[in-house]
Write a protein that holds these residues in place. Structure first.
Motif: not given
Length: 759
Positions: A45, A389, A397, A403-404, A407
């Motif tokens: 991820a 992640s 992630g 979350f993604r 990031d």
């Protein structure tokens, strides 16, 4: 080798820090335009972090006129091969200035746990659906179908791993060696708007050494579905995805006419993740640059076919390496001093971790030894904050889009940081003294200000640019603020764990943010956590992260947990992972395979967050053969009702010992304290009672009544059990038999050992 300062990510994501190709040097001669290559590692991820980094670098290059080294080559492993492909697609521009709607974001951000886990698509060899990967490949095909500039001419190197090694002939065929790793070289040439680019194998002519090629049509071109299959194979992480059946040819090209790999001669073999043995394919990039790039028309261009006459890469190529694991802060092992107690388990754990890391980076190590000049100018950016992640081997992630997205923004932040810390980028004397333009400041970015807001928030908090309270305000940034605070908390914890010897100047530059602080820096708009922000020794990384998320009021939108407290969120994650493992186990073709998968997956899930199994079945053998089971009372996992049947003195049935075999049904409770259990050691305490049946009680008042099992009577037992690695059960009981029918009271210790299955 006289490299200038590497312009960003070797992909010459070198912004406009260098003169354009048409510029002239001080002597009036046309300037030679350098080429750039970059390598992207695998990272599960964390591919979203890499995607954000690459997007920002390429966007910055585009808004500054496309100057600097020309991106000619990219190599990748696993998720990195996907990002390498996406970057090459935009090597000549064409990026949207909306961070939420560019191809990088549209490929990485939508893919979540619910998309990956489709119970009906689980196979014996893979828990997740490959359809999600093929669906993302369709997005790439659409982008390619819209056309790429005719000036684009790039090579993509993709690593994959064979499930079954092929035998590679050596010494003129007198011997063979097994080959597991394969590297495919694909050339992509633009044909202008509205036309699919030309995709071909980039293979050497007149070469005895075997090469692997994708199938070609009659015109010598690779159909996109074959390229998509290669990308799926490179990203097919074992267990998560079933191996990809990849059509290909293994050929020696000496004397072979085109096409070298017609569909009719292609073979199919099973392949998995290219990062298994080579997660850092920088060496293949150096090798391809040496064989394929040659000067022509004031720049480096690709030969029609590579020539392997000189292994040294051209001096005019800048190399970059983007690794998901490159960090400017200490890892968990570095922070906790793995060998402080000198224990064998921790030594073996560290050795296993080192073995895996060394195996996946051996190609990079070999390349550094063979071509030390490359490393002199190698651009190797590092992350300065933990990514959302990261936990669960970077699988965490996939549980939430936020979350993604976070990031992705972190990748953009690190790319922006790299640009502004480049001395040439700071002075920006080129194109008549025009200043560096950042993508978010370009005129085309203005309509997408809301999409740039997460980066502005992160930059205001970490870079002290502008008013952080205003930049981070608003309900749409609530989860982003929480994740930024979580990153700072995790960074503070990691840096606090360093010893004095480890705190040498410059060893971990990211720790400067937390140096001398009694707590982590605070993000405006994030309340104080309900629990301690310090990670306890008993917490796994996932437990620590989920606890802080709950304390800050994080909203689990995708997974449907809502603003769950830590126990409910952890139970939800654990339940989802168990659903995956159990579905995978049911797909296995045999009882042994199902049991093995169940035991192994329970071990992995318990390592993330330990909870006692709701129910269990076991069989143990000692002085008695015991077959039993237990199940939790309602939702109280720490208390099980249990029942067992024992055959006392079973071994006397095959000996001259006159003590009879007795049947002993027992019931009671089993206390299973999760607070002192973990993935390896799971203790419990027993309190049970039963009745021993002996079908001949005539000797109760005699000598038979003085032996356990010689007389029917009640029985009470207390004891403890421990399950090792979720499979091996060890048990020690103190049994008491009250006086009965003239027989005296008896007691005994009953150790036993066997197996348990929890579910």
């Amino acid at each position: 080798m006289h490299h200038p300062l590497p312009w960003l990510l070797a992909a010459a994501l070198a912004l406009a820090t260098a003169p354009p190709a048409s510029a002239a040097d001080a002597s009036g001669a046309p300037a030679f335009r350098r080429a750039a290559s970059f390598t992207v590692s695998g990272g599960s991820a964390l591919g979203s972090y890499q995607a954000g980094f690459l997007y920002y670098m390429l966007a910055a290059r585009e808004v500054n006129g496309g100057g600097g080294p020309r991106l000619k080559l990219a190599s990748g492993a696993s998720a990195g091969s996907i990002n390498a492909m996406l970057a090459l697609t935009h090597a000549e521009g064409g990026l949207s200035l909306d961070p939420d709607e560019n191809l990088f974001a549209r490929v990485w951000l939508p893919v979540g746990f619910r998309d990956l886990f489709v119970p009906g698509a689980v196979t014996p060899l893979g828990a997740f659906s490959r359809q999600v990967l093929l669906g993302q490949a369709t997005r790439v095909e659409e982008a390619l179908g819209a056309g790429l500039p005719s000036t684009l001419d790039v090579v993509l190197a993709v690593t994959v791993t064979r499930v079954t090694p092929r035998q590679r002939p050596i010494a003129a065929g007198r011997a063979t060696v097994p080959r597991t790793e394969e590297k495919f070289l694909i050339r992509i040439q633009g044909r202008g708007q509205g036309r699919m680019p030309r995709i071909t194998n980039y293979a050497a002519e007149e070469r005895e050494e075997e090469q692997v090629l994708l199938p070609e049509d009659a015109s010598g071109e690779i159909p996109f579905e074959r390229l998509a299959s290669l990308m799926v194979a490179s990203a097919a992480f074992p267990v998560a995805f079933a191996p990809e059946r990849l059509a290909h040819c293994v050929v020696s090209t000496r004397g072979k006419p085109r096409p070298w790999c017609p569909e009719s001669t292609a073979r199919e073999d099973l392949f998995v993740d290219g990062g298994v043995f080579d997660n850092t394919p920088l060496r293949v990039a150096a090798w391809v640059a040496a064989a394929g790039l040659s000067p022509a028309g004031g720049e480096l261009r690709w030969r029609d076919a590579p020539l392997h006459d000189d292994p040294r890469p051209p001096d005019d190529v800048d190399f970059g390496f983007l690794s998901a694991e490159a960090r400017a802060y200490p890892t968990e092992a570095e922070a906790r001093h793995a060998f402080d107690d000198g224990s064998l388990p921790l030594l073996l754990e560290e050795q296993l971790r080192s073995f895996v890391a060394s195996a996946r980076s051996k190609e990079l190590d070999t390349m550094v030894s063979e071509n030390p000049r490359i490393t002199e100018g190698l651009l190797f950016p590092q992350r300065h904050l933990p990514a959302a992640s990261e936990p669960m081997a970077a699988f965490f992630g996939f549980f939430e889009r936020s979350f993604r997205s976070y990031d992705f923004t972190l990748g953009m932040f690190e790319a922006r940081r790299s640009l502004l810390r480049n001395p040439v980028a700071r002075t920006q004397v080129h194109d008549g003294g025009r200043s560096l333009v950042l993508p978010e400041e370009a005129p085309g970015a203005a309509p997408h200000a809301a999409s740039w807001a997460p980066l502005a928030c992160m930059q205001s908090v970490l870079g002290a640019e502008g008013d952080a309270t205003a930049a981070c305000a608003g309900p749409k940034l609530e989860n982003h603020r929480i994740l930024l605070q979580l990153s700072l908390d995790r960074l503070w914890n990691a840096c606090q764990g360093l010893s004095t010897l480890q705190r040498t100047p410059g060893s971990y530059p990211a720790c400067e943010v937390t140096a001398g602080r009694a707590e982590a820096p605070r993000v405006p708009g994030v309340p104080a956590p309900t629990g301690s922000p310090r990670r306890s020794d008993s917490e796994t990384e996932t437990e620590f992260v989920v606890r802080l998320l709950a304390g800050y009021g994080f909203d689990w939108t995708d997974m449907g947990y809502g603003r769950a407290d830590a126990p409910r969120a952890l139970a939800g994650i654990r339940g989802d992972l168990l659903a995956v493992s159990r579905t995978l186990a049911t797909r296995q073709p045999s009882f042994v395979a199902r049991g093995t998968v169940t035991a192994a997956s329970n071990l992995v899930v318990n390592a993330i967050h330990y909870l006692p199994p709701r129910s269990a079945l076991w069989v143990t053998f000692g002085r008695a053969l015991e077959v039993g089971g237990g199940t939790a009372v309602v939702d109280t996992l720490w208390l099980r009702l249990s029942g067992v049947v024992k055959l006392q003195n079973l071994l006397t049935a095959i000996s001259s010992d006159p003590t009879p075999v007795g049947l002993l049904p027992v019931g009671g409770v089993e206390f299973v304290p999760s607070a002192i259990g973990n993935s390896i050691f799971q203790p419990s305490f027993l309190l049970r009672a039963g009745y021993l049946f002996n079908f001949d009680d005539s000797g109760c008042a005699g000598s038979a009544g003085s032996s356990i099992g010689g007389c029917s009577r009640p029985e009470v037992e207390i004891g403890a059990a421990a399950v090792i690695a979720g499979l091996l059960r060890i048990q020690l009981l103190l049994e008491w038999y009250p006086p009965a029918r003239g027989a005296p009271g008896l007691w005994g210790l009953a150790p036993s050992m066997g197996f348990q299955i929890g579910f």
